[in-house]
Scaffold this motif. Structure first.
Motif: not given
Length: 533
Positions: A503-504, A477-479, A475, A507, A482, A510, A6
C-alpha cells in the motif's frame, strides 16, 4: 517509487508462532525462578538481620549495665577532671599570651630597626647635600629627620616607614640639585644614576613580592638610563632621569603601602586574637557556671532523661531496622533493575527506562537519606515494578528476534530477485536495510513492529522509472516495482513470513487500470504514505 514509502504488514506462520509461544513459556518460567531466588535471598537476609538484632540487644543490655557503673565512677571523678581542665586551660592562655606578646614585640623591633636604618641613610644623604644645597632646605630636612627619629624611639607606628621613604626622596632630590651645578653634566648624571640604583637595590628585596610589575619597570628604565649614559646621550639621560625618579618614587610608595598594609593587617589580627581570647574566656566562665547549675539539677532530671533516652534508642533501633531491611531488599533488586534499565534503553524504550531508574533513584535516595519508612515504601514499589519490566523486556526481546529473523529472510528474498544488500543496521525499534538493483535503483527497507506486535515492512524506492502519476485522480502507479516486491514477498512466505498487499499514498483501487494516455505524468511522488497495519 522515489520519495513515497510503500507499506506491508506481515503475518507470521503457525510454526513461528508456536516457537514464540514456547519461548514465552520459557521466559515466564525463568522470571518465576528469578522471583523465587529473590524471595529466598530476602528471607536469608531477614534471618541474618534477626540474628544480628538479637545479638545487638544482648550487647545493649551489657552496655547499659556498664554505663550505669561508669556513671557512678564518672560522678566521683568529675570534679578532678574539671579542675585539671581549668588548670591546663589557664596554662594554655598564659602561654599563648606570652607568645603573642613576643610576636608583637618582635614586629615592633623589626619595624623600629627598619626605620632606624632608613633614617641613617637619609641622614647620610642630608649630610652630603649640606655643602652644595640650599641651607634652608637642608635645615628643613634635618628638622624633619629629628622628628621622625623621635617617633622611631618612642612610638613607632605603621605609617613611619612611608614617611621615611618620602624624606629619603626629598634628600636625594636636594642632593642631586645641589651637586648638578658643581660638576660636569656627565659626572652629575653618573652620581644621580648611582643614587637611583642604590635606592632601587634597597627596594628590590620586597619590591618583587608586592609590586613585581613596578620593579620590572624600574629595572628596565635603569637599564635604559645606564645605556644612554654610556653612549653619552645627554638629552636622553636627562629625560630618563626624571622618568626613573618618578617611577622609583611610585614603586617606593607601593612597597611602603604594602608594608604598611601588612603591619596594619598584623595589628588587626592581634586585636582580633585578643578579642577572641576575651570571648573565649567569657564563654568559658559562662560554660562553667552553666555546668555547675546543670550539675545541681542533673539528679532531679535523671529519671526523665532516662525515659527520653530509652525512647530515642527505641526509635533509633526502629529506624535502623527499617533502613537495614530496605537496604537488604534494595541490594537484592538494585543491580537487576539497573541492568533492566540498560536493556530498555538498548531496545529504545526510554519511557520504560525512565520509570525504572526513577524507582531505583527514589529507593536509593531514601536509604541514603536515612528515611526508614519512605525507603521501605520505595523499595516495595521497585519490587512490584521489576517483574512487569522484565516481562516487557522479554516481549521486546521476542520482537527483536522476530525483526532480526525477518530481516534475514528479506535479504535472502531480495538477493533472489537480484538486489544487492549494501548496508543498514539496528535503530532500536526497527532495522533499516538498503538494497540496490543492477539498474542503480535503491530500495531502503525498514523492518518494524506495529503497536499490536505485527511486523511491518516499509520501502522507500529511489531510481525506478515506472512511476506514473495521475494528478486529476491523485493516483500513483508503479507496476514493475510492485511486481518485484510481490515476488520478494512470495519468496519470504517459504520461511514462515507472509507480507500482505503493498500500500502507498495514491495507490489506485483494485480494478482501476492504468492511467489514460495524455492524462498522466511521469516523475517523482512526494506524498505521505499510511500503512495498512
Amino acid at each position: 517509487m522515489s520519495g513515497s514509502p510503500m507499506y506491508s504488514s506481515v503475518s507470521v506462520g503457525a510454526s513461528r508462532l508456536a516457537a514464540e509461544a514456547a519461548q514465552r513459556r520459557r521466559q515466564a518460567e525463568r522470571r518465576r525462578r528469578l522471583e523465587q531466588e529473590r524471595a529466598r535471598e530476602r528471607a536469608r537476609r531477614a534471618a541474618a538481620r534477626a540474628r544480628a538484632r538479637a545479638e545487638a540487644e544482648r550487647r545493649a543490655a551489657a552496655r547499659e549495665k556498664a554505663r550505669k557503673e561508669a556513671e557512678r565512677r564518672e560522678r566521683e571523678h568529675r570534679a578532678k577532671v574539671l579542675a585539671e581542665a581549668d588548670r591546663r586551660a589557664a596554662e594554655r592562655r598564659d602561654r599563648e599570651e606570652a607568645e603573642r606578646a613576643g610576636r608583637v614585640a618582635a614586629a615592633l623591633d623589626a619595624q623600629g630597626a627598619a626605620a632606624a636604618r632608613g633614617l641613617e641613610e637619609v641622614e647620610a644623604l642630608i649630610d652630603a647635600a649640606r655643602t652644595a644645597a640650599d641651607p634652608a632646605a637642608v635645615r628643613e630636612l634635618a628638622d624633619r629627620l629629628a622628628e621622625l627619629r623621635s617617633r622611631a624611639r618612642h612610638r613607632p607606628d605603621a605609617g613611619l616607614g612611608a614617611e621615611v621613604e618620602e624624606l629619603r626622596g626629598r634628600a636625594v632630590a636636594l642632593r642631586s640639585a645641589g651637586r648638578d651645578h658643581e660638576r660636569p653634566a656627565e659626572a652629575g648624571h653618573e652620581y644621580r644614576i648611582a643614587a637611583l640604583e642604590r635606592q632601587f637595590r634597597l627596594l628590590a628585596e620586597t619590591g618583587a613580592e608586592v609590586d613585581a610589575a613596578g620593579r620590572r619597570r624600574c629595572a628596565e628604565l635603569l637599564g635604559d638610563l645606564r645605556q644612554a649614559a654610556a653612549e653619552h646621550r645627554t638629552l636622553r639621560v636627562e629625560a630618563l632621569l626624571g622618568t626613573v625618579e618618578h617611577e622609583l618614587a611610585r614603586h617606593a610608595v607601593a612597597v611602603q603601602t604594602a608594608r604598611t598594609a601588612a603591619l596594619a593587617e598584623a595589628a588587626r589580627r592581634q586585636a582580633d586574637e585578643r578579642h577572641r581570647r576575651a570571648r573565649e574566656q567569657a564563654d568559658e566562665r559562662q560554660r562553667r557556671a552553666h555546668e555547675q547549675a546543670a550539675e545541681q539539677q542533673r539528679r532531679a532530671r535523671e529519671q526523665a532523661a532516662e525515659r527520653l533516652r530509652a525512647e530515642a534508642e527505641r526509635q533509633a533501633a526502629e529506624l535502623a531496622a527499617e533502613l537495614a531491611e530496605a537496604a537488604d531488599r534494595l541490594a537484592v533488586v538494585e543491580q537487576t533493575a539497573r541492568d533492566a534499565a540498560r536493556d530498555a534503553a538498548a531496545f529504545g524504550e526510554t519511557d520504560l527506562q525512565g520509570r525504572l531508574l526513577t524507582a531505583v533513584h527514589r529507593a536509593t535516595g531514601a536509604v541514603e537519606d536515612s528515611r526508614g519508612r519512605a525507603a521501605l515504601t520505595a523499595v516495595e514499589e521497585l519490587e512490584r515494578l521489576l517483574p512487569a519490566v522484565e516481562a516487557r523486556l522479554d516481549e521486546l526481546l521476542l520482537a527483536f528476534e522476530r525483526r532480526t529473523e525477518l530481516a534475514e529472510v528479506l535479504k535472502e528474498a531480495m538477493a533472489g530477485e537480484g538486489l544487492a544488500f549494501t548496508g543498514g543496521g539496528d535503530l532500536g525499534q526497527e532495522f533499516v536495510l538498503v538494497f540496490e538493483r543492477p539498474n542503480g535503483a535503491r530500495y531502503e527497507t525498514s523492518v518494524g513492529t506495529a503497536n499490536d506486535g505485527t511486523p511491518v515492512l516499509s520501502y522507500t524506492v529511489e531510481g525506478e522509472s515506472d512511476v506514473v502519476v495521475v494528478p486529476e485522480r491523485r493516483e500513483v502507479t508503479c507496476d514493475r516495482t510492485e511486481a518485484l516486491l510481490d515476488r520478494v514477498h512470495e519468496a519470504m512466505g517459504e520461511s514462515g513470513y507472509h507480507p500482505g498487499e503493498l500500500d502507498w499514498d495514491g495507490k489506485p483501487p483494485r480494478g482501476g487500470g492504468a492511467a489514460r494516455p495524455g492524462g498522466a505524468a511521469r516523475g517523482t511522488s512526494e506524498g505521505t504514505a499510511r500503512g495498512t497495519a
